[in-house]
Design a protein around this motif. Structure first.
Motif, PDB file in Angstrom:
ATOM      1  N   ILE A  77      24.337   1.436   9.800  1.00 15.43           N
ATOM      2  CA  ILE A  77      25.316   2.282   9.119  1.00 15.43           C
ATOM      3  C   ILE A  77      25.310   1.921   7.641  1.00 15.43           C
ATOM      4  O   ILE A  77      25.465   0.749   7.280  1.00 15.43           O
ATOM      5  CB  ILE A  77      26.736   2.089   9.702  1.00 15.43           C
ATOM      6  N   ASN A  91      26.904   6.965   6.704  1.00 15.89           N
ATOM      7  CA  ASN A  91      25.755   7.520   7.418  1.00 15.89           C
ATOM      8  C   ASN A  91      25.351   6.613   8.570  1.00 15.89           C
ATOM      9  O   ASN A  91      24.967   5.463   8.354  1.00 15.89           O
ATOM     10  CB  ASN A  91      24.576   7.715   6.460  1.00 15.89           C
ATOM     11  N   LYS A  92      25.445   7.139   9.788  1.00 14.50           N
ATOM     12  CA  LYS A  92      25.049   6.417  10.999  1.00 14.50           C
ATOM     13  C   LYS A  92      23.625   6.828  11.340  1.00 14.50           C
ATOM     14  O   LYS A  92      23.351   8.007  11.573  1.00 14.50           O
ATOM     15  CB  LYS A  92      26.001   6.737  12.145  1.00 14.50           C
TER      16      LYS A  92
END
Length: 152
Positions: A77, A91-92
């Motif tokens: 992440i 943002n994963k």
């Protein structure tokens, strides 16, 4: 493999692009929804550019899966301010990596581009982030920025 993964993401947490670059074979390839497909020189330059431009950056990683003697996946992440718009992004990502002689030779980062676009671009991302036109324009701009960075 696992030691290279830890070395890579620990260096990324510290924005140490030189160590990140050392984790790749000379002919490595990389792909993700923003940059598309990159060759070895572009991969190394991309990490340098992203580390040098990082703003309010934090990274966590885990769930390393060694799939066999060549392949592994990692979940990570990234939390940062997208410099183009000043918007916060979480943002994963799921990284898929292939290794040769203990180094990364293939690396692809997978994440939902529409989710990322909504965070990075706000209303524009909400309205257009799902479209192929938007994705192509985004990749073109990302590649142009990378080429400009590499020529400096």
């Amino acid at each position: 493999m696992e030691s290279t993964i830890h070395k890579f993401y620990t260096a990324f947490q510290q924005l140490d692009y030189t160590t990140m670059q050392s984790c790749y074979t000379p002919d490595a390839v990389f792909s993700d929804p923003v940059f598309g497909l990159l060759d070895g020189n572009e991969v190394r330059a991309m990490w340098e550019m992203l580390c040098k431009r990082a703003k309010d950056f934090k990274l966590s990683y885990g769930n390393i899966q060694i799939l066999d003697e060549e392949y592994a996946t990692v979940e990570w992440i990234a939390v940062y301010t997208f410099t183009q718009t000043g918007r916060k992004v979480v943002n994963k990502i799921k990284a898929h990596m292939r290794f040769k002689d203990g180094l990364i030779c293939e690396h692809s980062d997978a994440f939902p581009i529409y989710r990322w676009s909504r965070q990075a671009f706000g209303l524009t991302g909400l309205l257009l982030g799902w479209s192929g036109y938007f994705h192509k324009k985004l990749q073109l701009k990302a590649k142009m920025n990378l080429q400009k960075f590499m020529s400096q």
